[in-house]
Design an enzyme around this catalytic site. Structure first.
Site, mmCIF file in Angstrom:
data_model
loop_
_atom_site.group_PDB
_atom_site.id
_atom_site.type_symbol
_atom_site.label_atom_id
_atom_site.label_comp_id
_atom_site.label_asym_id
_atom_site.label_seq_id
_atom_site.Cartn_x
_atom_site.Cartn_y
_atom_site.Cartn_z
ATOM 1 N N ALA A 9 0.801 -1.223 0.000
ATOM 2 C CA ALA A 9 0.000 0.000 0.000
ATOM 3 C C ALA A 9 0.836 1.276 0.000
ATOM 4 O O ALA A 9 0.315 2.350 -0.275
ATOM 5 C CB ALA A 9 -0.949 0.002 1.195
ATOM 6 N N ARG A 14 10.507 7.883 -1.656
ATOM 7 C CA ARG A 14 11.902 8.053 -2.076
ATOM 8 C C ARG A 14 12.158 7.598 -3.509
ATOM 9 O O ARG A 14 13.234 7.831 -4.062
ATOM 10 C CB ARG A 14 12.830 7.319 -1.102
ATOM 11 C CG ARG A 14 13.010 8.083 0.208
ATOM 12 C CD ARG A 14 13.938 7.360 1.144
ATOM 13 N NE ARG A 14 13.329 6.162 1.695
ATOM 14 C CZ ARG A 14 14.014 5.137 2.185
ATOM 15 N NH1 ARG A 14 15.330 5.136 2.170
ATOM 16 N NH2 ARG A 14 13.386 4.095 2.683
ATOM 17 N N LYS A 21 5.061 2.525 -5.567
ATOM 18 C CA LYS A 21 6.360 1.854 -5.594
ATOM 19 C C LYS A 21 6.329 0.449 -6.199
ATOM 20 O O LYS A 21 7.190 0.104 -7.012
ATOM 21 C CB LYS A 21 6.938 1.795 -4.179
ATOM 22 C CG LYS A 21 8.236 1.027 -4.105
ATOM 23 C CD LYS A 21 9.069 1.394 -2.921
ATOM 24 C CE LYS A 21 8.568 0.818 -1.632
ATOM 25 N NZ LYS A 21 9.479 1.128 -0.523
ATOM 26 N N GLN A 72 -6.340 -0.460 1.602
ATOM 27 C CA GLN A 72 -6.034 0.215 2.877
ATOM 28 C C GLN A 72 -6.067 1.703 2.549
ATOM 29 O O GLN A 72 -5.158 2.217 1.909
ATOM 30 C CB GLN A 72 -4.635 -0.196 3.370
ATOM 31 C CG GLN A 72 -4.260 0.413 4.706
ATOM 32 C CD GLN A 72 -2.772 0.257 5.025
ATOM 33 O OE1 GLN A 72 -1.932 0.068 4.132
ATOM 34 N NE2 GLN A 72 -2.442 0.344 6.299
ATOM 35 N N GLU A 151 12.422 -0.596 15.799
ATOM 36 C CA GLU A 151 12.602 0.150 14.554
ATOM 37 C C GLU A 151 13.801 1.069 14.695
ATOM 38 O O GLU A 151 14.084 1.576 15.782
ATOM 39 C CB GLU A 151 11.345 0.970 14.236
ATOM 40 C CG GLU A 151 10.154 0.120 13.840
ATOM 41 C CD GLU A 151 10.478 -0.825 12.697
ATOM 42 O OE1 GLU A 151 10.768 -0.341 11.589
ATOM 43 O OE2 GLU A 151 10.472 -2.049 12.903
ATOM 44 N N ARG A 330 8.754 -5.750 -37.721
ATOM 45 C CA ARG A 330 7.650 -5.294 -36.872
ATOM 46 C C ARG A 330 6.562 -6.361 -36.725
ATOM 47 O O ARG A 330 6.609 -7.396 -37.390
ATOM 48 C CB ARG A 330 7.095 -3.987 -37.441
ATOM 49 C CG ARG A 330 8.109 -2.836 -37.310
ATOM 50 C CD ARG A 330 7.635 -1.580 -37.991
ATOM 51 N NE ARG A 330 6.309 -1.206 -37.550
ATOM 52 C CZ ARG A 330 5.503 -0.382 -38.226
ATOM 53 N NH1 ARG A 330 5.896 0.139 -39.380
ATOM 54 N NH2 ARG A 330 4.315 -0.092 -37.773
ATOM 55 N N LYS A 348 6.555 -5.107 -41.903
ATOM 56 C CA LYS A 348 5.424 -5.036 -40.972
ATOM 57 C C LYS A 348 4.292 -5.881 -41.523
ATOM 58 O O LYS A 348 3.953 -5.761 -42.693
ATOM 59 C CB LYS A 348 4.949 -3.596 -40.804
ATOM 60 C CG LYS A 348 3.886 -3.450 -39.744
ATOM 61 C CD LYS A 348 2.885 -2.354 -40.051
ATOM 62 C CE LYS A 348 1.847 -2.819 -41.033
ATOM 63 N NZ LYS A 348 0.785 -1.849 -41.288
ATOM 64 N N ASN A 374 12.905 -11.752 -55.157
ATOM 65 C CA ASN A 374 14.014 -10.848 -54.905
ATOM 66 C C ASN A 374 13.494 -9.421 -54.937
ATOM 67 O O ASN A 374 12.968 -8.969 -55.947
ATOM 68 C CB ASN A 374 15.095 -11.044 -55.978
ATOM 69 C CG ASN A 374 16.395 -10.404 -55.541
ATOM 70 O OD1 ASN A 374 16.391 -9.397 -54.837
ATOM 71 N ND2 ASN A 374 17.502 -10.972 -55.964
ATOM 72 N N ALA A 377 16.799 -3.014 -53.985
ATOM 73 C CA ALA A 377 17.039 -1.938 -53.020
ATOM 74 C C ALA A 377 16.019 -0.817 -53.201
ATOM 75 O O ALA A 377 15.637 -0.484 -54.325
ATOM 76 C CB ALA A 377 18.446 -1.386 -53.217
#
Ligand code: UD1
Ligand code: CA
Length: 453
Positions: A9, A14, A21, A72, A151, A330, A348, A374, A377
Site C-alpha cells: 500500500a 523516495r 512503488k 487500505q 525500529e 515489426r 510489418k 528478390n 534496393a
C-alpha cells in the site's frame, strides 16, 4: 492452510515517482509480480494484496494476478495494513506476511519460513547485514531467543549496533495474529501501528518464536530508491544470465545482457553484447544474435543469424534466415525458411516465402511474398492511402527491380519481373515484365546554373 498477505500500500516517496512503488519494474515485471510469483508457488488458500497509494492503479496494472485485492485507504503502518485483511482469513490458517517491495524473495526461503511456522507460534525471516541501517533490528535475550524488534527510529545507539535485521516477512497462526493486532497501538516515533510489535506480545505470552535467515541479503533487499531498484535489476539479470549459460547459451558478456521476460533456447546459441530480450521469446538451435539487438515476443528458428543492431518484435523467423545488420521486423511478420532481410529494411505484417531476399533499404508492409522473390534496393509497398491499409501480394519467383513502388492493393503474378524505378499501380500478370519509366532524354552541353555573386 496457508493464507498469504502481501503488503503493497505504500507510496514509496523516495522513488520520486508518481507511480506507486510496487509498480516499478525489475526485469520487465513489477516488484509486486515478483513477490506474487514466488508466493503462488506455495500451496495457499488465498493470496491477499493490501494496496492503497495510487488507488486502483496497482490492481489495474496486474489483471492476471489471481489475488484478493484489499484496499487500505490510509497507510497507518504495517500492523494496520494486516488489520485490513485479518477478518477474511480462517482462524486456523497460518498467515504469511510478505512485502510487495522485496522482489527477490525466493520460493525456497518462503517454504522454509512456512515449515518453521509449524514448529513455533511465530516465525520470523531475518538477515544479518553488514550495514543494517534503515531496518528494524532483532533484539535477542541472553539465551539467544528473540525478545523484540526495534525500529531504527526508535532504537538506542546500542540497539543500532545490532546487525541482525527484520526483513518484515513472517508466518504466524491467524488466531494469535488477530488477537495481537487487536492490541497494537501507535505509541512510537512514527505514530504507526507496527506489525513488529506482535513480537513483544508473543514474548509476553510465552509463545515460542523461531527465526530462519535468508541465504543471501539480496533476497530480502527492499527497494526504496531508484538506486536500489537498479541494484536489484543488475543482480537479477546476472542470475538469469548464469541460468542461461547453465543451459549452454554462450553469452559474450553476462554483464551486458538483459532479459525482461522468458526465453526458451535450443543448443549452441550465441548471444553477443547488449542484447535485450523482452516478453516471450524462443530461439532454436545454432542461432547467433549479434550485438545491440532487441528481440521481443518472437519465435526464431534453427540456424538463424541475427546481425548487429536489429529489432525483431512479435514475429516468426524461419530456420536458416539471416536478419540485419540494421533490420527492423515489426509485428505480425512471418518469415519462412532461408529468408534474407538486410540493412535498413522494415517489415510489418508481412509474410515472406522460403528463400526470398529483401536486402537493402526497403519497406514491405501488409504484404504476402511467395518463395524465391528478390526485392531490389529501395522498394516500397505503398500500403496506406491516408485512410486505409491495403495489401500487396507477390507470387513466387518474382524479381522486383530497385526503386520500385507497389501501390496497394496490387498483385504481382508468379515469375513476373518489375523493371527498376517502376510505380506498380495495376496488377501484373504471371511471367510479364512491368515497367513504367519516363523515357530518358539527353540535353547536350548542359550548363549548370552558377551561384549568383
Ligand atoms: C518495515 C519493518 C522493519 C523492517 C522493514 C524491512 C515495521 C514497523 N517495520 O519497516 O522492521 O526492517 O520493514 O523492509 O513493520 N505498507 C502498507 N501499509 C502501511 C505501511 C506499509 O502496505 O500502512 C507496506 C509498504 O508498501 C511496504 C511494506 O509494508 O511494502 C513495508 O513498509 P515500509 O514503510 O517500507 O516499512 P519500513 O518502515 O521500512
Ligand atoms: Ca515506514
Amino acid at each position: 492452510m496457508l493464507s498469504i498477505v502481501i503488503l503493497a500500500a505504500g507510496q514509496g516517496t523516495r522513488m520520486r515517482s508518481r507511480a506507486p512503488k510496487v509498480m516499478h519494474l525489475v526485469a520487465g515485471r513489477s516488484l509486486l509480480e515478483h513477490v506474487y510469483i514466488a508466493a503462488s508457488r506455495l500451496r495457499t488458500r488465498r493470496i491477499h494484496v493490501v494496496y492503497g497509494c495510487g488507488g486502483d492503479q496497482v490492481p489495474k496494472a496486474h489483471p492476471n494476478m489471481d489475488v484478493d485485492w484489499v484496499e487500505q485507504e490510509r497507510q497507518l503502518g504495517t500492523g494496520h495494513a494486516v488489520m485490513q485483511v485479518i477478518d477474511k482469513i480462517p482462524l486456523n490458517d497460518t498467515v504469511m506476511v510478505l512485502y510487495g517491495d522485496v522482489p527477490l524473495i525466493t520460493y525456497e526461503t518462503l517454504e522454509q519460513l512456512e515449515e518453521a511456522s509449524h514448529e513455533s507460534g511465530l516465525s520470523l525471516l531475518t538477515c544479518v547485514l553488514e550495514d543494517p541501517h534503515g531496518y528494524g533490528r532483532i533484539l535477542r535475550d541472553e539465551r539467544g531467543n528473540v525478545a523484540r524488534i526495534v525500529e531504527e527510529k526508535d532504537a538506542t545507539d546500542a540497539e543500532r549496533e545490532v546487525c541482525e535485521v527484520n526483513t518484515g516477512m513472517l508466518a504466524v497462526r491467524a488466531r494469535s495474529l488477530k488477537h495481537w493486532l487487536d492490541n497494537l497501538d501507535t505509541h512510537n516515533s512514527q505514530g504507526e501501528f507496527y506489525l513488529t510489535d506482535i513480537v513483544q506480545m508473543a514474548v509476553a505470552e510465552d509463545v515460542e518464536i523461531n527465526s530462519i535467515s535468508a541465504d543471501s541479503p539480496m533476497e530480502v533487499h527492499g527497494v526504496n530508491t531508484k538506486s536500489q531498484l537498479a541494484e536489484v535489476e543488475r543482480y537479477y539479470q546476472l542470475i538469469q544470465a548464469h541460468q542461461l549459460m547453465g543451459q549452454g547459451v554462450t553469452l559474450r558478456d553476462p554483464g551486458r545482457f538483459d532479459m525482461r521476460g522468458d526465453l526458451e533456447v535450443g543448443s549452441d546459441v550465441v548471444i553477443d553484447i547488449n542484447v535485450v530480450i523482452e516478453g516471450s521469446v524462443s530461439i532454436g538451435n545454432n542461432v547467433q544474435i549479434g550485438p545491440n539487438c532487441l528481440i521481443r515476443d518472437a519465435d526464431i528458428g534453427d540456424d538463424v543469424h541475427v546481425l548487429a543492431n536489429s529489432v525483431i518484435d512479435n514475429a516468426v523467423i524461419g530456420a536458416r534466415s539471416r536478419i540485419g545488420p540494421f533490420s527492423r521486423i515489426r509485428p505480425h511478420t512471418r518469415l519462412s525458411e532461408g529468408v534474407h532481410v538486410g540493412n535498413f529494411v522494415e517489415l510489418k505484417n508481412a509474410e515472406v516465402g522460403e528463400g526470398s531476399k529483401i536486402n537493402h533499404l526497403s519497406y514491405v508492409g501488409d504484404a504476402e511474398l511467395g518463395r524465391d522473390v528478390n526485392i531490389g534496393a529501395g522498394t516500397i509497398t505503398c500500403n496506406y492511402d491516408g485512410a486505409n491499409k491495403h495489401k500487396t501480394i507477390i507470387g513466387d519467383d518474382v524479381f522486383v527491380g530497385s526503386g520500385t513502388q507497389l501501390v496497394a492493393p496490387v498483385r504481382v503474378g508468379d515469375g513476373a519481373t518489375i523493371g527498376a524505378g517502376t510505380t506498380v499501380t495495376r496488377d501484373v500478370e504471371a511471367g510479364a515484365l512491368a515497367i513504367s519509366r519516363v523515357e530518358q532524354r539527353a540535353v547536350k552541353g548542359w550548363k549548370r546554373p552558377k551561384k549568383q555573386p
